[in-house]
Design a protein around this motif. Structure first.
Motif, PDB file in Angstrom:
ATOM      1  N   SER A 162      69.757   2.335  96.915  1.00  0.00           N
ATOM      2  CA  SER A 162      69.699   0.883  96.707  1.00  0.00           C
ATOM      3  C   SER A 162      71.090   0.261  96.729  1.00  0.00           C
ATOM      4  CB  SER A 162      69.034   0.573  95.375  1.00  0.00           C
ATOM      5  OG  SER A 162      67.705   1.022  95.375  1.00  0.00           O
ATOM      6  N   ALA A 163      72.066   0.970  96.224  1.00  0.00           N
ATOM      7  CA  ALA A 163      73.420   0.435  96.195  1.00  0.00           C
ATOM      8  C   ALA A 163      74.047   0.414  97.593  1.00  0.00           C
ATOM      9  CB  ALA A 163      74.291   1.263  95.248  1.00  0.00           C
ATOM     10  N   ILE A 164      73.698   1.353  98.435  1.00  0.00           N
ATOM     11  CA  ILE A 164      74.291   1.463  99.762  1.00  0.00           C
ATOM     12  C   ILE A 164      73.570   0.600 100.797  1.00  0.00           C
ATOM     13  CG2 ILE A 164      74.710   3.115 101.638  1.00  0.00           C
ATOM     14  CD1 ILE A 164      75.320   5.190  99.561  1.00  0.00           C
ATOM     15  N   LEU A 165      72.347   0.198 100.519  1.00  0.00           N
ATOM     16  CA  LEU A 165      71.547  -0.556 101.491  1.00  0.00           C
ATOM     17  C   LEU A 165      72.237  -1.807 102.037  1.00  0.00           C
ATOM     18  CD1 LEU A 165      68.880  -0.627 103.010  1.00  0.00           C
ATOM     19  CD2 LEU A 165      67.941  -1.954 101.123  1.00  0.00           C
ATOM     20  N   PRO A 166      72.894  -2.644 101.213  1.00  0.00           N
ATOM     21  CA  PRO A 166      73.575  -3.812 101.788  1.00  0.00           C
ATOM     22  C   PRO A 166      74.669  -3.439 102.796  1.00  0.00           C
ATOM     23  CG  PRO A 166      73.354  -4.080  99.428  1.00  0.00           C
ATOM     24  CD  PRO A 166      72.936  -2.684  99.747  1.00  0.00           C
ATOM     25  N   LEU A 167      75.388  -2.362 102.538  1.00  0.00           N
ATOM     26  CA  LEU A 167      76.423  -1.905 103.470  1.00  0.00           C
ATOM     27  C   LEU A 167      75.806  -1.449 104.787  1.00  0.00           C
ATOM     28  CD1 LEU A 167      79.372  -1.219 104.062  1.00  0.00           C
ATOM     29  CD2 LEU A 167      78.942   1.017 103.026  1.00  0.00           C
ATOM     30  N   ILE A 168      74.700  -0.739 104.715  1.00  0.00           N
ATOM     31  CA  ILE A 168      74.018  -0.285 105.925  1.00  0.00           C
ATOM     32  C   ILE A 168      73.502  -1.481 106.719  1.00  0.00           C
ATOM     33  CG2 ILE A 168      71.997   0.976 106.764  1.00  0.00           C
ATOM     34  CD1 ILE A 168      72.446   2.914 104.423  1.00  0.00           C
ATOM     35  N   ASP A 169      72.912  -2.468 106.031  1.00  0.00           N
ATOM     36  CA  ASP A 169      72.436  -3.677 106.717  1.00  0.00           C
ATOM     37  C   ASP A 169      73.584  -4.401 107.412  1.00  0.00           C
ATOM     38  OD1 ASP A 169      69.825  -3.224 106.004  1.00  0.00           O
ATOM     39  OD2 ASP A 169      69.895  -4.556 104.251  1.00  0.00           O
ATOM     40  N   LEU A 170      74.720  -4.504 106.741  1.00  0.00           N
ATOM     41  CA  LEU A 170      75.887  -5.149 107.340  1.00  0.00           C
ATOM     42  C   LEU A 170      76.334  -4.404 108.596  1.00  0.00           C
ATOM     43  CD1 LEU A 170      78.282  -7.195 107.225  1.00  0.00           C
ATOM     44  CD2 LEU A 170      79.486  -5.435 105.914  1.00  0.00           C
ATOM     45  N   MET A 171      76.394  -3.093 108.513  1.00  0.00           N
ATOM     46  CA  MET A 171      76.820  -2.300 109.661  1.00  0.00           C
ATOM     47  C   MET A 171      75.856  -2.458 110.834  1.00  0.00           C
ATOM     48  SD  MET A 171      78.180   1.077 107.685  1.00  0.00           S
ATOM     49  CE  MET A 171      78.950   1.879 109.067  1.00  0.00           C
ATOM     50  N   VAL A 210      65.886  12.339  91.435  1.00  0.00           N
ATOM     51  CA  VAL A 210      65.163  11.341  92.230  1.00  0.00           C
ATOM     52  C   VAL A 210      65.625   9.935  91.860  1.00  0.00           C
ATOM     53  CG1 VAL A 210      62.888  10.323  92.641  1.00  0.00           C
ATOM     54  CG2 VAL A 210      63.170  12.798  92.697  1.00  0.00           C
ATOM     55  N   LEU A 211      65.746   9.654  90.569  1.00  0.00           N
ATOM     56  CA  LEU A 211      66.218   8.335  90.143  1.00  0.00           C
ATOM     57  C   LEU A 211      67.651   8.093  90.608  1.00  0.00           C
ATOM     58  CD1 LEU A 211      64.763   7.993  86.535  1.00  0.00           C
ATOM     59  CD2 LEU A 211      64.048   6.806  88.600  1.00  0.00           C
ATOM     60  N   LEU A 212      68.475   9.100  90.539  1.00  0.00           N
ATOM     61  CA  LEU A 212      69.858   8.968  91.007  1.00  0.00           C
ATOM     62  C   LEU A 212      69.898   8.680  92.508  1.00  0.00           C
ATOM     63  CD1 LEU A 212      72.795   9.119  90.106  1.00  0.00           C
ATOM     64  CD2 LEU A 212      72.743  11.546  90.616  1.00  0.00           C
ATOM     65  N   ALA A 213      69.061   9.351  93.277  1.00  0.00           N
ATOM     66  CA  ALA A 213      69.004   9.108  94.720  1.00  0.00           C
ATOM     67  C   ALA A 213      68.527   7.686  95.017  1.00  0.00           C
ATOM     68  CB  ALA A 213      68.079  10.127  95.382  1.00  0.00           C
ATOM     69  N   LEU A 214      67.535   7.197  94.253  1.00  0.00           N
ATOM     70  CA  LEU A 214      67.062   5.827  94.453  1.00  0.00           C
ATOM     71  C   LEU A 214      68.138   4.801  94.123  1.00  0.00           C
ATOM     72  CD1 LEU A 214      63.439   6.072  93.036  1.00  0.00           C
ATOM     73  CD2 LEU A 214      64.110   5.682  95.401  1.00  0.00           C
ATOM     74  N   ILE A 215      68.904   5.048  93.080  1.00  0.00           N
ATOM     75  CA  ILE A 215      69.979   4.126  92.706  1.00  0.00           C
ATOM     76  C   ILE A 215      71.059   4.109  93.783  1.00  0.00           C
ATOM     77  CG2 ILE A 215      71.870   3.786  91.063  1.00  0.00           C
ATOM     78  CD1 ILE A 215      69.900   4.810  88.884  1.00  0.00           C
ATOM     79  N   ILE A 216      71.437   5.275  94.267  1.00  0.00           N
ATOM     80  CA  ILE A 216      72.467   5.343  95.306  1.00  0.00           C
ATOM     81  C   ILE A 216      71.976   4.683  96.595  1.00  0.00           C
ATOM     82  CG2 ILE A 216      73.735   6.936  96.816  1.00  0.00           C
ATOM     83  CD1 ILE A 216      73.927   8.817  94.374  1.00  0.00           C
ATOM     84  N   ALA A 250      75.485   4.086 110.921  1.00  0.00           N
ATOM     85  CA  ALA A 250      75.287   3.220 109.751  1.00  0.00           C
ATOM     86  C   ALA A 250      74.624   3.965 108.604  1.00  0.00           C
ATOM     87  CB  ALA A 250      74.455   1.999 110.125  1.00  0.00           C
ATOM     88  N   THR A 251      73.866   4.990 108.937  1.00  0.00           N
ATOM     89  CA  THR A 251      73.205   5.760 107.889  1.00  0.00           C
ATOM     90  C   THR A 251      73.938   7.042 107.698  1.00  0.00           C
ATOM     91  OG1 THR A 251      71.650   6.710 109.490  1.00  0.00           O
ATOM     92  CG2 THR A 251      70.943   4.770 108.279  1.00  0.00           C
TER      93      THR A 251
END
Length: 60
Positions: A40-49, A32-38, A59-60
């Motif tokens: 959170s790390a990908i969110l800026p890329l998704i927002d940009l797309m 679960v923590l690993l999924a949250l970290i991933i 985008a997702t």
């Protein structure tokens, strides 16, 4: 003096309890923590797309 000692003992017991609980739940907590970290790390890329009008499904 006795109050302070009992407070220290209580803190140590609580920390030990939390550590024990996390070690028992590690099969659930670590993924679960690993999924949250991933996520959170990908969110800026998704927002940009999404900002450059790429469909949300891509985008997702």
């Amino acid at each position: 003096m006795a109050t302070r000692c009992s407070q220290v003992i209580l803190v140590v017991v609580v920390i030990a309890g939390v550590a024990f609980g996390l070690s028992q739940l590690s099969l659930v907590v670590i993924p679960v923590l690993l999924a949250l970290i991933i996520a959170s790390a990908i969110l800026p890329l998704i927002d940009l797309m999404r900002r450059i009008h790429i469909p949300s499904i891509l985008a997702t």
